[in-house]
Design a protein around this motif. Structure first.
Motif, PDB file in Angstrom:
ATOM      1  N   VAL A 106       0.836  -1.200   0.000  1.00 58.15           N
ATOM      2  CA  VAL A 106       0.000   0.000   0.000  1.00 58.15           C
ATOM      3  C   VAL A 106       0.873   1.254   0.000  1.00 58.15           C
ATOM      4  O   VAL A 106       0.594   2.224  -0.729  1.00 58.15           O
ATOM      5  N   ALA A 107       1.939   1.265   0.796  1.00 57.51           N
ATOM      6  CA  ALA A 107       2.834   2.430   0.822  1.00 57.51           C
ATOM      7  C   ALA A 107       3.517   2.621  -0.525  1.00 57.51           C
ATOM      8  O   ALA A 107       3.642   3.752  -1.024  1.00 57.51           O
ATOM      9  N   THR A 111       2.977   5.842  -3.102  1.00 58.10           N
ATOM     10  CA  THR A 111       4.082   6.650  -3.623  1.00 58.10           C
ATOM     11  C   THR A 111       3.956   6.827  -5.130  1.00 58.10           C
ATOM     12  O   THR A 111       4.149   7.932  -5.663  1.00 58.10           O
ATOM     13  N   VAL A 112       3.628   5.750  -5.816  1.00 55.33           N
ATOM     14  CA  VAL A 112       3.465   5.826  -7.269  1.00 55.33           C
ATOM     15  C   VAL A 112       2.270   6.703  -7.626  1.00 55.33           C
ATOM     16  O   VAL A 112       2.333   7.519  -8.555  1.00 55.33           O
ATOM     17  N   ARG A 113       1.192   6.558  -6.881  1.00 53.85           N
ATOM     18  CA  ARG A 113      -0.017   7.335  -7.181  1.00 53.85           C
ATOM     19  C   ARG A 113       0.203   8.824  -6.998  1.00 53.85           C
ATOM     20  O   ARG A 113      -0.364   9.643  -7.733  1.00 53.85           O
ATOM     21  N   MET A 114       1.040   9.220  -6.047  1.00 55.79           N
ATOM     22  CA  MET A 114       1.265  10.635  -5.769  1.00 55.79           C
ATOM     23  C   MET A 114       2.392  11.234  -6.600  1.00 55.79           C
ATOM     24  O   MET A 114       2.739  12.399  -6.415  1.00 55.79           O
ATOM     25  N   PRO A 386      -0.510   6.394   4.008  1.00 55.10           N
ATOM     26  CA  PRO A 386       0.579   5.667   4.688  1.00 55.10           C
ATOM     27  C   PRO A 386       1.668   6.586   5.230  1.00 55.10           C
ATOM     28  O   PRO A 386       2.164   6.368   6.337  1.00 55.10           O
ATOM     29  N   GLU A 387       2.046   7.613   4.473  1.00 51.86           N
ATOM     30  CA  GLU A 387       3.114   8.494   4.941  1.00 51.86           C
ATOM     31  C   GLU A 387       2.695   9.290   6.163  1.00 51.86           C
ATOM     32  O   GLU A 387       3.532   9.628   7.006  1.00 51.86           O
ATOM     33  N   GLY A 388       1.400   9.579   6.282  1.00 49.00           N
ATOM     34  CA  GLY A 388       0.914  10.304   7.450  1.00 49.00           C
ATOM     35  C   GLY A 388       1.134   9.549   8.743  1.00 49.00           C
ATOM     36  O   GLY A 388       1.167  10.159   9.819  1.00 49.00           O
ATOM     37  N   PRO A 712      12.024   8.482  -4.401  1.00 48.64           N
ATOM     38  CA  PRO A 712      11.396   9.381  -5.379  1.00 48.64           C
ATOM     39  C   PRO A 712      11.321  10.830  -4.918  1.00 48.64           C
ATOM     40  O   PRO A 712      11.476  11.753  -5.725  1.00 48.64           O
ATOM     41  N   TRP A 713      11.093  11.046  -3.628  1.00 52.36           N
ATOM     42  CA  TRP A 713      10.937  12.421  -3.136  1.00 52.36           C
ATOM     43  C   TRP A 713      12.269  13.114  -2.891  1.00 52.36           C
ATOM     44  O   TRP A 713      12.295  14.310  -2.614  1.00 52.36           O
ATOM     45  N   THR A 714      13.389  12.392  -2.967  1.00 54.83           N
ATOM     46  CA  THR A 714      14.680  13.017  -2.725  1.00 54.83           C
ATOM     47  C   THR A 714      15.319  13.541  -4.002  1.00 54.83           C
ATOM     48  O   THR A 714      16.368  14.187  -3.943  1.00 54.83           O
ATOM     49  N   GLY A 715      14.735  13.233  -5.166  1.00 50.06           N
ATOM     50  CA  GLY A 715      15.325  13.656  -6.419  1.00 50.06           C
ATOM     51  C   GLY A 715      16.450  12.760  -6.874  1.00 50.06           C
ATOM     52  O   GLY A 715      17.120  13.042  -7.860  1.00 50.06           O
TER      53      GLY A 715
END
Length: 717
Positions: A106-107, A111-114, A386-388, A712-715
């Motif tokens: 799910v996490a 990540t892919v969805r966002m 999930p990240e929340g 993905p969020w770190t570039g």
């Protein structure tokens, strides 16, 4: 099969065991099986814990897993569960593994969805056009969130889905739903200020926020197509929040009191002055400003009792209709409306789920309070965001609820027996004692999370909550519901003024307790390992019901002492190299500049320090034997435990420093530097913020990238 769930052939004694050892093993296994069987109804509560552990495992990885990793984990766990389904113990372990794999999947899917474009570099003087989706009113400024944006210096496929831009409050804020054009300086989401600090880049990714910035010119409104889809509802509620803020400001003259009243009505905490927020934090009352379970539960409960009383007043309806269940339905609807109005933050979503299940249990004639209810709400909330789960809002709200229900399960029967034949005076004392017990339990339950996320303990939280919670429950929230009902007719002013009387008392309580000596204590940052031990121990203590639950105190104590076992770094360097800091003999940090903004503030908070030390001197320095700092026009030399760390201000000092120092820290490019450790522009750009800790063995370097890896969020991907 045996009573413990193992197959008969596995229950046979190994021939190598003597009779004494055989009897001992049988006795121990039988005792463990009896303990496990006595907790039979509680095992299911560990499934959401396993789900959350899978989510934590995903976010703890340093590299993004292959796209099929989560699917393979779920498939493998499912096959394992089918293979061992005949054996109770193994099936339970396989089910927990399956839930962990599901959390991981799910996490990963979330990540892919966002996924959306994110700025990777700063852009100065860009022309930005976009639709205003949110307006946050702050002291001295307004912050807007733009979607459907275009940026003059970016291609469409590189343009973030959402941008958050700060405006001056000299001009009126644009209306939600309008399309504006402005000149702005845009920045990528900020990386952690040091390894292990709050990761805004990750949070921004899951918010869909691709960049931040500030306007450098006037805001111009432009013609725009009509709003369609879900955005219509979102913007409608955003406009309602703005209208409520304006009505409150018109009815209440004092800006501080108006900002607190606005926060309770529409969830906007942004307008509250920082000094007032500090008072609420230091007094342990900050949770009253964040719309959460307390507010949603009170709102739903008040409407439940009001509707039930009104229906009961009509004999024809009371005798023929299930008025209690009808009132419960109104409670659910009120919780949903309240959540949408305050912007649906994660704690409120959890509260709505809890409230909906409580009211649903009433409608189904079931017991409304149970740990399974909390487990289901936690499972749904984690699956939604999930990240929340990694943030303080989710953790503190669930910790308080789990601890309160665990305490309720332990003492509810005995307290009900004591209260049954008590008079009004004793009942009143029971009420006061209930608030006191609730405050103590909730404070203790949220303490580990306050230590981990905020490095702070509020000592007078129990006393302040004993005063503020009854005022909020019996005065502020009822008047807020009356104000909601009168807002459409423009008659809300008397209700807002009456509500503000209670808010004024709460503010006074926060100021009184928040400014007392030793109102709060700051501590150094807790390591992740200590925090994990605390969470595991707390879950063990609250989920089990037998005496073995007290074993959970061991990891709790280990977690609480863990900050004292970790040495804070001697040198810290920001990700852009603009700010560095060295540790003084008294333990505080001295920064290279007088004001390093949020970066140095984060360093100070994670140090557990209340005050900032003076910055580095332009010339001269200090020494206490073990540590010394000497500065001149070219830079500074920091000596600690026999090691020398060079901190040049100008590139001209690099040649000399690189030949003599154990480590060199510079925002410039240090090509060919011969020092053992070199932290220069390229290292900072590639690795992010650095920390250097001097030990007997040498200088240990930690970096943001080294700790969190490439995600993905770190570039980095």
């Amino acid at each position: 099969m045996t009573a413990a769930g193992w197959p008969e052939e596995e229950a046979d004694d190994p021939p190598a065991l003597s009779g004494r050892w055989r009897r001992l093993l049988v006795r121990v296994w039988g005792r463990l099986a009896a303990w496990a069987g006595s907790e039979g109804e509680r095992w299911v509560l560990w499934l959401p814990v396993s789900f959350g552990a899978g989510v934590s495992l995903y976010f703890g990885l340093r590299q993004e897993p292959v796209w099929w990793g989560g699917l393979a984990a779920v498939g493998g766990a499912a096959v394992l569960l089918l293979a061992v389904r005949r054996w109770f113990a193994l099936a339970g372990a396989a089910m927990a593994l399956l839930m962990a794999a599901a959390g991981f999947l799910v996490a990963q899917a979330h990540t892919v969805r966002m996924a959306a474009p994110v700025l990777t570099r700063s852009i100065a003087g860009a022309t930005v056009t976009g639709r205003v989706m949110a307006v946050e009113r702050r002291p001295g400024a307004v912050r807007i969130t733009l979607r459907e944006a275009t940026v003059s210096r970016l291609a469409p496929e590189q343009t973030p889905a959402a941008l958050r831009i700060r405006l001056s409050d000299r001009n009126p804020a644009p209306a939600p739903g309008s399309v504006v054009r402005l000149r702005a300086a845009l920045l990528p989401p900020q990386a952690p200020a040091e390894p292990g600090a709050f990761d805004f880049q990750r949070r921004a990714w899951f918010m869909g926020l691709g960049g931040t910035g500030f306007a450098t010119g006037a805001v111009e409104q432009v013609e725009a197509p009509p709003i369609t889809g879900w955005s219509t509802v979102s913007i409608a509620f955003e406009r309602a929040r703005g209208a409520i803020a304006e009505r409150v400001a018109a009815a209440i003259g004092n800006p501080v009191e108006a900002s607190v009243t606005t926060a309770l009505l529409n969830g906007e905490e942004f307008g509250i002055p920082e000094a007032t927020l500090d008072d609420f934090r230091n007094s342990g009352l900050a949770h009253l400003l964040s719309i959460s379970g307390l507010h949603v539960g009170i709102a739903a409960g008040i409407l439940f009792y009001v509707v039930r009383a009104l229906l009961a007043a009509v004999p024809y309806i009371a005798l023929r209709w299930p008025i209690k269940k009808i009132a419960a339905l109104f409670g659910i609807l009120s919780a949903l409306a309240y959540t949408l109005l305050v912007g649906a933050p994660l704690p409120t979503v959890r509260s709505v789920l809890m409230t909906g299940m409580v009211m649903g249990a009433i409608m189904l004639d079931r017991h409304p309070l149970s740990m399974r209810l909390v487990a289901f709400a936690g499972l749904v909330t984690i699956a939604m965001d999930p990240e929340g789960m990694l943030g303080p809002s989710f953790q503190m709200s669930f910790a308080a609820v789990v601890a309160l229900i665990a305490a309720f399960e332990r003492g509810s029967v005995r307290l009900a027996e004591w209260r049954r034949d008590a008079g009004w005076l004793v009942r009143g004392l029971f009420y006061v004692g209930g608030i006191l017990l609730t405050s103590v339990v909730a404070t203790l339950a949220t303490l580990p999370f306050s230590l981990f996320h905020f490095q702070q303990i509020a000592f007078y939280g129990v006393l302040s909550n004993l005063i503020a919670i009854p005022i909020t429950s019996f005065w502020v929230m009822p008047w807020s519901l009356i104000a909601y009902a009168l807002l459409p007719f423009g008659l809300e002013a008397p209700a807002l003024i009456a509500m503000n009387w209670g808010d004024r008392a709460v503010i006074w309580t926060a100021e009184f307790f928040g400014r007392l000596p030793w109102a709060s204590l700051t501590v150094p940052a807790m390591p992740v390992e200590g925090f994990a031990a605390l969470v595991a121990g707390g879950l063990w203590l609250c989920i089990w019901t037998r005496r073995w639950r007290w074993l959970g105190m061991l990891p709790i104590l280990a977690g609480l002492t863990s900050p004292m076992l970790v040495a804070r770094p001697d040198v810290l360097v920001s990700g852009d190299g603009a700010v560095a800091a060295v540790r003084l003999p008294d333990g505080r940090l001295s920064a290279s500049v007088k004001s390093g903004g949020r970066v140095t503030e984060t360093w100070r908070e994670r140090d557990g320090a209340r005050t900032a030390a003076d910055p580095w001197p332009a010339a001269g320095g200090w020494s206490d034997g073990e540590r010394s700092l000497s500065c001149d026009a070219l830079g500074c030399l920091y000596r600690v435990r026999g090691r020398t760390l060079a901190l040049p201000r100008l590139p001209d000092a690099l040649d000399e420093d690189c030949g003599a120092a154990d480590a060199v820290v510079t925002p410039a490019v240090a090509r060919g530097c011969r020092a053992g450790i070199v932290v220069d522009r390229w290292a900072l750009r590639h690795e992010g913020a650095h920390t250097l800790t001097v030990t007997e063995e040498g200088v240990r370097v930690e970096t943001v990238r080294g700790l969190r890896g490439d995600r993905p969020w770190t570039g980095g991907r």
